[in-house]
Design an enzyme around this catalytic site. Structure first.
Site, PDB file in Angstrom:
ATOM      1  N   ASP A   1      52.318  54.044   8.038  1.00 11.93           N
ATOM      2  CA  ASP A   1      53.312  54.406   9.047  1.00 11.93           C
ATOM      3  C   ASP A   1      52.787  54.198  10.475  1.00 11.93           C
ATOM      4  O   ASP A   1      51.578  54.181  10.710  1.00 11.93           O
ATOM      5  CB  ASP A   1      53.672  55.898   8.919  1.00 11.93           C
ATOM      6  CG  ASP A   1      54.500  56.202   7.678  1.00 11.93           C
ATOM      7  OD1 ASP A   1      54.652  55.335   6.807  1.00 11.93           O
ATOM      8  OD2 ASP A   1      54.989  57.349   7.598  1.00 11.93           O
TER       9      ASP A   1
ATOM     10  N   HIS B   1      60.946  53.156  10.761  1.00 12.53           N
ATOM     11  CA  HIS B   1      60.366  54.494  11.004  1.00 12.53           C
ATOM     12  C   HIS B   1      60.753  54.990  12.397  1.00 12.53           C
ATOM     13  O   HIS B   1      59.923  55.526  13.112  1.00 12.53           O
ATOM     14  CB  HIS B   1      58.854  54.436  10.820  1.00 12.53           C
ATOM     15  CG  HIS B   1      58.161  55.770  10.754  1.00 12.53           C
ATOM     16  ND1 HIS B   1      58.680  56.866  10.108  1.00 12.53           N
ATOM     17  CD2 HIS B   1      56.976  56.184  11.267  1.00 12.53           C
ATOM     18  CE1 HIS B   1      57.838  57.890  10.219  1.00 12.53           C
ATOM     19  NE2 HIS B   1      56.810  57.509  10.931  1.00 12.53           N
TER      20      HIS B   1
ATOM     21  N   HIS C   1      59.845  57.251  17.651  1.00 13.74           N
ATOM     22  CA  HIS C   1      58.992  58.207  16.933  1.00 13.74           C
ATOM     23  C   HIS C   1      58.720  59.433  17.810  1.00 13.74           C
ATOM     24  O   HIS C   1      57.638  60.015  17.796  1.00 13.74           O
ATOM     25  CB  HIS C   1      57.669  57.522  16.550  1.00 13.74           C
ATOM     26  CG  HIS C   1      56.918  58.179  15.437  1.00 13.74           C
ATOM     27  ND1 HIS C   1      55.935  59.121  15.669  1.00 13.74           N
ATOM     28  CD2 HIS C   1      56.981  58.034  14.104  1.00 13.74           C
ATOM     29  CE1 HIS C   1      55.425  59.504  14.500  1.00 13.74           C
ATOM     30  NE2 HIS C   1      56.058  58.870  13.531  1.00 13.74           N
TER      31      HIS C   1
ATOM     32  N   HIS D   1      48.204  55.777   8.106  1.00 16.24           N
ATOM     33  CA  HIS D   1      48.720  55.334   9.403  1.00 16.24           C
ATOM     34  C   HIS D   1      47.887  54.168   9.925  1.00 16.24           C
ATOM     35  O   HIS D   1      46.672  54.341  10.133  1.00 16.24           O
ATOM     36  CB  HIS D   1      48.705  56.499  10.397  1.00 16.24           C
ATOM     37  CG  HIS D   1      49.627  57.617  10.006  1.00 16.24           C
ATOM     38  ND1 HIS D   1      49.302  58.547   9.045  1.00 16.24           N
ATOM     39  CD2 HIS D   1      50.892  57.901  10.408  1.00 16.24           C
ATOM     40  CE1 HIS D   1      50.339  59.379   8.894  1.00 16.24           C
ATOM     41  NE2 HIS D   1      51.307  59.013   9.695  1.00 16.24           N
TER      42      HIS D   1
HETATM   43 ZN   LIG Z   1      55.277  58.669  11.629  1.00 15.84          ZN
END
Ligand SMILES: [Zn+2]
Length: 204
Positions: free
Chosen positions: A7, A58, A62, A155
């Site tokens: 992510d 995503h 964010h 991540h």
């Molecule tokens: Zn995230």
């Protein structure tokens, strides 16, 4: 069987190395990209796509969980990124909400956001294996190995955590963990259809 998801990228300092490591092992993963980073580093998402990885949405900035945002903001967070993903997005329109520290709670979605995701035919991908690599860039590997769960979140951002990805993959494979790409265990909405309860995940 554990599915690898990455992510918050793409990040020019990290994503290429992650892709190299996956390619060396013949592993396929899913990358949930942040729209404003995708806009700057599209070539990295193009490389991931060309190498057979799946690309999901995503959010655009964010900045906050959808359940804390008004309908227009949530719509922009989802749709701006989906437009940028043209030609790269998985056909099931994979979307992962921003958890704000990985939390699966009532801030995750608003009713409006759920309506938007179902009307838009999205598939919502959550997670059940979260070693918190961003908080503990040097210690996450032990937790990632010890936790249960099928959908692992890492991540591909510059915390230093991905310096240990090779170690994690080596140790996981030595321990008999197989890496697949089935996201169904954590997919409450599939192609716009609610297939698992959203209890506790929607702002009242
Ligand atoms: Zn995230």
């Amino acid at each position: 069987m554990v599915s690898l998801t990455f992510d918050n990228g793409p990040d020019p300092a990290v994503t290429p190395r992650v892709l190299d490591l996956l390619a060396e092992r013949g592993l396929k993963a899913t990358f949930f990209v942040v729209g404003e980073k995708l806009a700057r580093h599209r070539h990295l998402a193009e490389r991931a796509h060309a190498e057979g990885h799946w690309i999901g949405n995503h959010t655009y900035t964010h900045a906050a969980p959808l359940g804390t945002q008004d309908a227009a903001t949530a719509r922009a967070e989802i749709e701006r990124t989906q437009e940028l993903l043209d030609g790269l997005a998985h056909p099931d329109r994979l979307f992962r909400p921003m958890g704000g520290g990985g939390r699966l709670d009532r801030r995750l979605f608003s009713r409006d956001a759920v309506d938007l995701l179902t009307a838009g035919g999205y598939s919502v991908v959550l997670w059940d294996r979260l070693p918190r690599d961003w908080e503990d860039p040097d210690g996450w590997v032990e937790r990632a190995l010890a936790q249960d769960g099928n959908v692992l979140v890492l991540h591909d951002v510059a915390t230093g955590a991905m310096d240990h990805l090779q170690t994690f993959l080596d140790r996981a494979q030595a321990a008999g963990i197989e890496f697949g790409r089935d996201l169904g265990a954590c997919m409450p909405i599939r192609r716009g259809e609610v297939v698992a309860p959203l209890d506790g995940l929607v702002t009242p």
